[in-house]
Design a protein around this motif. Structure first.
Motif, short mmCIF file in Angstrom:
data_model
loop_
_atom_site.label_atom_id
_atom_site.label_comp_id
_atom_site.label_asym_id
_atom_site.label_seq_id
_atom_site.Cartn_x
_atom_site.Cartn_y
_atom_site.Cartn_z
N ALA A 103 -30.12 22.73 -78.18
CA ALA A 103 -31.26 21.81 -78.11
C ALA A 103 -31.30 20.91 -79.34
O ALA A 103 -31.61 19.71 -79.24
CB ALA A 103 -32.55 22.61 -77.99
N LYS A 104 -30.97 21.48 -80.50
CA LYS A 104 -30.93 20.68 -81.73
C LYS A 104 -29.82 19.64 -81.67
O LYS A 104 -30.00 18.48 -82.07
CB LYS A 104 -30.72 21.61 -82.93
CG LYS A 104 -30.71 20.89 -84.27
CD LYS A 104 -30.50 21.88 -85.42
CE LYS A 104 -30.45 21.15 -86.76
NZ LYS A 104 -30.21 22.08 -87.88
N ALA A 105 -28.66 20.05 -81.13
CA ALA A 105 -27.54 19.11 -80.99
C ALA A 105 -27.88 17.99 -80.02
O ALA A 105 -27.52 16.82 -80.24
CB ALA A 105 -26.29 19.86 -80.52
N ALA A 106 -28.60 18.33 -78.95
CA ALA A 106 -29.02 17.31 -77.97
C ALA A 106 -29.93 16.28 -78.63
O ALA A 106 -29.82 15.08 -78.39
CB ALA A 106 -29.73 17.98 -76.80
N LYS A 107 -30.84 16.76 -79.48
CA LYS A 107 -31.76 15.85 -80.19
C LYS A 107 -30.98 14.93 -81.14
O LYS A 107 -31.31 13.75 -81.28
CB LYS A 107 -32.81 16.63 -80.96
CG LYS A 107 -33.87 15.73 -81.60
CD LYS A 107 -34.91 16.53 -82.32
CE LYS A 107 -36.02 15.62 -82.86
NZ LYS A 107 -35.53 14.52 -83.69
N GLU A 108 -29.94 15.46 -81.76
CA GLU A 108 -29.12 14.64 -82.66
C GLU A 108 -28.41 13.53 -81.89
O GLU A 108 -28.31 12.40 -82.37
CB GLU A 108 -28.11 15.53 -83.39
CG GLU A 108 -28.75 16.44 -84.44
CD GLU A 108 -27.77 17.40 -85.07
OE1 GLU A 108 -26.60 17.44 -84.62
OE2 GLU A 108 -28.16 18.13 -86.00
N PHE A 109 -27.92 13.86 -80.69
CA PHE A 109 -27.29 12.83 -79.85
C PHE A 109 -28.31 11.76 -79.48
O PHE A 109 -28.00 10.56 -79.48
CB PHE A 109 -26.71 13.46 -78.58
CG PHE A 109 -25.37 14.10 -78.78
CD1 PHE A 109 -24.29 13.37 -79.24
CD2 PHE A 109 -25.18 15.44 -78.48
CE1 PHE A 109 -23.04 13.96 -79.42
CE2 PHE A 109 -23.93 16.04 -78.65
CZ PHE A 109 -22.86 15.30 -79.12
N CYS A 110 -29.53 12.20 -79.15
CA CYS A 110 -30.59 11.25 -78.78
C CYS A 110 -30.97 10.37 -79.96
O CYS A 110 -31.13 9.15 -79.81
CB CYS A 110 -31.81 12.02 -78.27
SG CYS A 110 -33.15 10.96 -77.70
N ASP A 162 -35.54 9.28 -74.36
CA ASP A 162 -36.50 10.37 -74.54
C ASP A 162 -36.62 11.23 -73.29
O ASP A 162 -36.72 12.46 -73.36
CB ASP A 162 -37.88 9.81 -74.92
CG ASP A 162 -37.95 9.38 -76.37
OD1 ASP A 162 -37.21 9.94 -77.20
OD2 ASP A 162 -38.75 8.46 -76.68
N VAL A 163 -36.61 10.59 -72.12
CA VAL A 163 -36.69 11.33 -70.84
C VAL A 163 -35.46 12.21 -70.67
O VAL A 163 -35.57 13.38 -70.27
CB VAL A 163 -36.84 10.34 -69.66
CG1 VAL A 163 -36.68 11.08 -68.34
CG2 VAL A 163 -38.19 9.66 -69.72
N MET A 164 -34.29 11.67 -70.98
CA MET A 164 -33.05 12.46 -70.87
C MET A 164 -33.09 13.67 -71.78
O MET A 164 -32.71 14.79 -71.39
CB MET A 164 -31.84 11.58 -71.24
CG MET A 164 -31.49 10.54 -70.23
SD MET A 164 -30.01 9.63 -70.75
CE MET A 164 -29.94 8.37 -69.47
N LEU A 165 -33.56 13.46 -73.02
CA LEU A 165 -33.65 14.56 -73.98
C LEU A 165 -34.64 15.62 -73.49
O LEU A 165 -34.38 16.83 -73.58
CB LEU A 165 -34.06 14.04 -75.35
CG LEU A 165 -34.29 15.11 -76.43
CD1 LEU A 165 -33.02 15.89 -76.71
CD2 LEU A 165 -34.83 14.47 -77.71
N LYS A 166 -35.77 15.17 -72.98
CA LYS A 166 -36.79 16.11 -72.50
C LYS A 166 -36.25 16.96 -71.36
O LYS A 166 -36.46 18.19 -71.33
CB LYS A 166 -38.02 15.32 -72.04
CG LYS A 166 -39.21 16.19 -71.66
CD LYS A 166 -40.41 15.32 -71.30
CE LYS A 166 -41.60 16.21 -70.91
NZ LYS A 166 -42.78 15.37 -70.58
#
Length: 251
Positions: free
Chosen positions: A183-190, A237-241
């Protein structure tokens, strides 16, 4: 609005005269005065339909971005395509690199920077799954350390160990910590995508300001660029959520 304020002030003046006659302390009156003013103003604004932004932010009115107000100066199609590429890259990263389980093909396309150029991992070595949590990469090139570093930095949460010309890769187990790491890595990509969008917005605005057009046209076009950028920010933001919800579902 000015009329309402004058009316409220007149009422306050009358109350001041009445309250001073009965010797109410001035500080108490001031407190009462401010309280009435605050609630009266709030009631007036609610009835008027005026919408205020949060403190520290200006209220932003949406503009029509279906077409450029001046195509000869700026084409919005190019901006949309450019920013859509950023969001498409984010979608690809979230789909291929942020997974609870590592598929057999996940390591194939890890790009390795070498002194001879940039190559996918499967061109530099043979990838073999020994078990559900262990993969061997048998290198047939000299770029063992570079390949191990690329695997470590791939964002797949993989651990490597070099033994001769073989790289032992340990795949993570699906634990609460592993989900949180993904989840942290996904946020970094976003966040990276948002930086790219912001840079593109700045680039187009800088180009726009060099164009020959009226100030009003340039101002409106700048607002269109900003709104398109904000639109793609919201998509990110929607993709990350959605990805975060998928990752933490089992926690």
């Amino acid at each position: 609005m000015d009329f309402c304020i004058r009316m409220i002030s007149a009422v306050f003046h009358q109350r001041l005269i009445q309250m001073r006659r009965i010797n109410i302390p001035i500080k108490l009156f001031q407190h009462y005065n401010n309280h009435i003013l605050q609630h009266s103003s709030l009631r007036f604004y609610k009835q008027s339909g005026i919408v205020f932004a949060k403190k520290g932010k200006k209220h932003q009115f949406e503009v029509d971005v279906s077409h450029s107000i001046e195509e000869n100066v700026l084409s919005l199609d190019r901006i949309n395509v450019s920013m859509q590429c950023c969001v498409d890259n984010l979608e690809k990263d979230l789909m291929e690199k942020i997974k609870l389980t590592t598929s057999k093909g996940a390591l194939d396309n890890i790009m390795v920077n070498t002194s001879d150029g940039k190559f996918p991992l499967n061109q530099l070595g043979c990838i073999s799954f020994r078990s559900a949590h262990l993969v061997d990469v048998i290198m047939h090139s000299k770029h063992v350390k570079e390949s191990a570093s690329a695997i470590q930095d791939s964002g797949l949460n993989l651990n490597t160990k070099i033994q001769g010309t073989t790289i032992h890769v340990t795949l993570p187990k699906i634990t609460k910590q592993h989900r949180a790491t993904l989840a942290k890595a996904a946020k970094e990509f976003c966040d990276k995508t948002k930086v790219d969008l912001r840079n593109k917005r700045s680039k187009y605005i800088m180009k726009l300001r060099k164009q020959t057009a009226s100030k009003d046209i340039l101002f409106q076009l700048e607002k269109q660029i900003s709104q398109i950028s904000e639109h793609f920010n919201k998509k990110a933001d929607v993709m990350l959520k959605e990805k975060t919800r998928e990752l933490i579902k089992g926690i």
